[in-house]
Design a protein around this motif. Structure first.
Motif, PDB file in Angstrom:
ATOM      1  N   SER A 162      48.900 -17.151 -22.840  1.00 33.78           N
ATOM      2  CA  SER A 162      47.945 -18.263 -22.938  1.00 33.78           C
ATOM      3  C   SER A 162      46.977 -18.262 -21.762  1.00 33.78           C
ATOM      4  CB  SER A 162      48.705 -19.595 -22.986  1.00 33.78           C
ATOM      5  OG  SER A 162      49.577 -19.640 -24.097  1.00 33.78           O
ATOM      6  N   ILE A 163      47.490 -18.022 -20.568  1.00 29.83           N
ATOM      7  CA  ILE A 163      46.624 -17.984 -19.385  1.00 29.83           C
ATOM      8  C   ILE A 163      45.652 -16.805 -19.467  1.00 29.83           C
ATOM      9  CG2 ILE A 163      46.614 -17.618 -16.882  1.00 29.83           C
ATOM     10  CD1 ILE A 163      49.230 -19.214 -16.770  1.00 29.83           C
ATOM     11  N   CYS A 164      46.128 -15.671 -19.954  1.00 27.63           N
ATOM     12  CA  CYS A 164      45.239 -14.515 -20.113  1.00 27.63           C
ATOM     13  C   CYS A 164      44.103 -14.821 -21.088  1.00 27.63           C
ATOM     14  CB  CYS A 164      46.032 -13.305 -20.597  1.00 27.63           C
ATOM     15  SG  CYS A 164      47.124 -12.591 -19.347  1.00 27.63           S
ATOM     16  N   TYR A 165      44.430 -15.460 -22.209  1.00 27.29           N
ATOM     17  CA  TYR A 165      43.400 -15.862 -23.164  1.00 27.29           C
ATOM     18  C   TYR A 165      42.393 -16.815 -22.503  1.00 27.29           C
ATOM     19  CZ  TYR A 165      45.341 -13.918 -27.503  1.00 27.29           C
ATOM     20  OH  TYR A 165      45.755 -13.081 -28.499  1.00 27.29           O
ATOM     21  N   GLY A 166      42.909 -17.770 -21.732  1.00 25.75           N
ATOM     22  CA  GLY A 166      42.039 -18.755 -21.109  1.00 25.75           C
ATOM     23  C   GLY A 166      41.163 -18.195 -20.007  1.00 25.75           C
ATOM     24  N   LEU A 167      41.612 -17.117 -19.361  1.00 25.39           N
ATOM     25  CA  LEU A 167      40.831 -16.526 -18.271  1.00 25.39           C
ATOM     26  C   LEU A 167      39.670 -15.681 -18.769  1.00 25.39           C
ATOM     27  CD1 LEU A 167      43.583 -15.427 -15.711  1.00 25.39           C
ATOM     28  CD2 LEU A 167      41.913 -17.270 -15.455  1.00 25.39           C
ATOM     29  N   LEU A 168      39.719 -15.254 -20.023  1.00 20.66           N
ATOM     30  CA  LEU A 168      38.677 -14.362 -20.543  1.00 20.66           C
ATOM     31  C   LEU A 168      37.265 -14.935 -20.385  1.00 20.66           C
ATOM     32  CD1 LEU A 168      40.377 -12.858 -23.734  1.00 20.66           C
ATOM     33  CD2 LEU A 168      39.939 -11.750 -21.533  1.00 20.66           C
TER      34      LEU A 168
END
Length: 328
Positions: A162-168
């Motif tokens: 989820s954090i990886c998706y949000g950092l994009l």
């Protein structure tokens, strides 16, 4: 009704609506510099965010301050409540960033928070479903150290993804410099939103399959109990129907809230009227509002803590005998 901008502004932004050639288009999470007319849809989303935050904050506090809830089932419910709490705060932050502190940096931070929180919310629902299935399928070995380890692994994977998706979008995958690449929700790019939508459909497919298996196990267990205890056939039917109805409500609520937005993310375009994006996004926020009711407030142990708090006799060490996740 949706066009609320200044009468002489042909290229201004109206709330979260952006205007191109005089027509409002995609849902705009990108802050702007011009003074904005208050958009009623943004107000509704902000109110939803406030309700979501209050509901889930109660769940998070109860689980955090009650040592008896440090078990896999409640850790997963706490993860869901935390994700929904962040989603509610994200909706409030979005309203603030659009109307009070407009800037690209705040806009990207807001959309990153919303993507992270909603992704974590959907993923947490999947982990709860997996936990419920395993509590039935491996009932004899469920209460073991392996279950705790598996729970922490699921939580790490859920929040890591989820954090990886949000950092994009924060790391540069956004359409601030290329408006033609925007999705129905700016400043997210079309490809980013497609990935999120496809991920949702995969999660929904897995949840559907797991709940079908859960229904089969519930029916089989109910029949075995009826035979062992010499229950009447009508009693067995009522018990089974109640269990299946509960599962249908859980899955049906999730699908009705998220499917419209997920489908529109695949089919919609940045040039489409923003009204369509609002109409599909709003039900998705309702899911974060309903989750505490389905997964937390219906739980008898959480109800006991809430009642003791209301009566002024709260004790974080109250003795509880936690039930199986399949009973929640």
């Amino acid at each position: 009704m949706m066009d609320q901008g200044p009468p002489n502004s042909s290229q201004g932004h109206h709330g979260r609506f952006s205007t191109r050639n005089g027509s409002s288009s995609s849902l705009d999470l990108e802050s702007v510099v011009q003074p904005l007319a208050l958009n009623p849809w943004d107000v509704v989303l902000c109110i939803c965010g406030t309700i979501i935050s209050c509901e889930n904050a109660i769940v998070v506090v109860v689980i955090f301050y009650t040592p008896a809830f440090r078990v896999p089932m409640f850790l997963l419910i706490g993860s869901l409540a935390t994700a929904d709490l962040l989603a509610g705060l994200g909706l409030i932050l979005h309203f603030t960033s659009v109307y009070f502190i407009p800037s690209d940096a705040v806009s990207l931070l807001t959309v990153g928070l919303l993507v992270t929180s909603f992704t974590a919310s959907v993923s947490s629902l999947l982990t709860i479903t997996i936990d419920r299935y395993l509590s039935l399928y491996n009932a004899l070995t469920y209460y073991s150290a392996r279950t705790v380890t598996r729970t922490y692994i699921m939580l790490i994977l859920t929040w890591g993804a989820s954090i990886c998706y949000g950092l994009l979008p924060i790391m540069g995958w956004n359409c601030l410099k290329e408006p033609s690449a925007c999705s129905i929700v700016k400043p997210l790019m079309k490809n980013h939103l497609i990935i999120l939508s496809v991920s949702f459909f995969m999660v929904f497919a897995v949840m559907l399959q797991l709940y079908v298996q859960i229904c089969k196990i519930v029916c089989r267990h109910a029949q075995q109990i009826a035979v062992q205890r010499h229950f009447l056939a009508s009693s067995h039917y009522v018990t089974t129907r109640k269990g299946i109805a509960t599962l249908a409500i859980i899955l049906g609520t999730f699908a009705s809230c998220w499917l419209p937005f997920a489908i529109y993310c695949l089919l919609g375009d940045y040039s489409y009227p923003a009204l369509y994006a609002y109409l599909t996004l709003l039900p998705a926020t309702y899911n974060s509002m309903i989750n505490p009711v389905i997964y937390a407030f219906r739980n008898q142990e959480i109800q006991k803590v809430l009642w003791t708090v209301c009566c002024g006799c709260f004790s974080s060490t109250l003795p509880f005998q936690s039930r199986s996740p399949s009973d929640v």
